[in-house]
Design a protein around this motif. Structure first.
Motif, PDB file in Angstrom:
ATOM      1  N   ALA A 152       5.825 -10.294   7.165  1.00  0.00           N
ATOM      2  CA  ALA A 152       5.475  -8.943   7.359  1.00  0.00           C
ATOM      3  C   ALA A 152       6.342  -8.158   6.607  1.00  0.00           C
ATOM      4  O   ALA A 152       7.614  -8.342   6.361  1.00  0.00           O
ATOM      5  CB  ALA A 152       5.468  -8.540   8.770  1.00  0.00           C
ATOM      6  N   THR A 204       3.453  -1.084   8.819  1.00  0.00           N
ATOM      7  CA  THR A 204       3.427  -2.432   8.278  1.00  0.00           C
ATOM      8  C   THR A 204       2.406  -2.509   7.216  1.00  0.00           C
ATOM      9  O   THR A 204       2.168  -3.854   6.768  1.00  0.00           O
ATOM     10  CB  THR A 204       3.383  -3.499   9.592  1.00  0.00           C
ATOM     11  N   ARG A 205       1.413  -1.895   7.157  1.00  0.00           N
ATOM     12  CA  ARG A 205       0.267  -2.084   6.139  1.00  0.00           C
ATOM     13  C   ARG A 205       0.054  -1.006   5.060  1.00  0.00           C
ATOM     14  O   ARG A 205       0.725   0.094   5.282  1.00  0.00           O
ATOM     15  CB  ARG A 205      -1.166  -1.838   7.057  1.00  0.00           C
ATOM     16  N   GLN A 207      -2.115   0.364   3.814  1.00  0.00           N
ATOM     17  CA  GLN A 207      -2.791   1.624   4.183  1.00  0.00           C
ATOM     18  C   GLN A 207      -2.000   2.892   4.498  1.00  0.00           C
ATOM     19  O   GLN A 207      -2.029   4.194   4.631  1.00  0.00           O
ATOM     20  CB  GLN A 207      -4.034   1.343   4.922  1.00  0.00           C
TER      21      GLN A 207
END
Length: 237
Positions: A152, A204-205, A207
């Protein structure tokens, strides 16, 4: 007696102790997340964010303490840019006892007029990290948290301001600095037993990273990581 720095979160004041002599652990009684670690190479950061321009120079990986320079990703004139900034946004005037302003590292109360002026897109930033710490309590050191998924990528949801004039250290007099801090929120299941009041807002993403930089309402991402997203570790990673 010299003034003790304060962190302001949700309108409350918490002492922030200085960097320890051994350079590894913060002094007892530290505030919410006043020590984190980043080891992601800057080349990897450039690959993570579309169109990112690296203006940071050489970045040394390792632990970051309040008032230190550290990497952030912010909106530049020609797109996102990787730069260095000083950890600690300007303090509210009521929190200052002297001219010296050591800065505010964590921001919770987004309704405060002091913070609302810096919530727009032009003041958004991402703060890279690979682990962060919370104080265990007096005499117990800190607890480190790392992603449960070793693959991650983590960024704090940050705000920043540029060219701010203030006295950060009396010996330096007035300086002009680019500053940053990051948002906090209620803790998730892993952080709550150590720090029941708050944890940093972590994205964490991709987007989420792009939405934050593009100016999505801050409250939409001011929430804890899902339970199970973090693991407790004994040392920074």
């Amino acid at each position: 007696m010299p003034a003790v720095p304060v962190a302001v979160s949700g309108g409350s004041l918490t002492p922030v102790r200085g960097r320890p002599r051994n350079g590894r652990e913060p002094a007892e009684g530290g505030a919410i997340c006043n020590l984190y670690n980043h080891t992601t190479p800057q080349e990897a950061l450039v690959r993570l964010i579309d169109g990112l321009t690296d203006r940071s120079g050489n970045l040394a990986p390792g632990s970051v303490y309040p008032d230190q320079l550290a990497p952030i990703v912010r909106n530049g004139a020609d797109g996102p840019e990787l730069v260095k900034a000083r950890w600690g946004m300007p303090s509210p005037r009521f929190a200052l006892k002297t001219e010296r302003d050591p800065g505010v590292t964590n921001v919770r109360n987004l309704e405060s007029p002091h913070w609302r002026r810096w919530l727009g897109r032009e003041h958004r930033c991402l703060v890279p990290l690979t682990s962060f710490s919370e104080p265990r309590g007096k005499g117990k050191g800190v607890q480190w948290f790392a992603p449960a998924d070793p693959g991650a990528t983590l960024f704090f949801a940050g705000i920043e301001t540029r060219g701010w004039r203030s006295v950060r250290k009396v010996k330096d007099g007035e300086t002009v600095d680019d500053l940053y801090a990051f948002l906090t929120c209620p803790p998730n299941a892993e952080v709550a037993p150590i720090h029941p009041k708050a944890m940093p807002v972590i994205l964490t993403r991709p987007q989420e990273w792009h939405a934050w930089l593009d100016g999505i309402p801050a409250t939409e991402l001011q929430r804890p990581l899902p339970d199970g997203a973090l693991t407790l570790v004994e040392a920074p990673v």
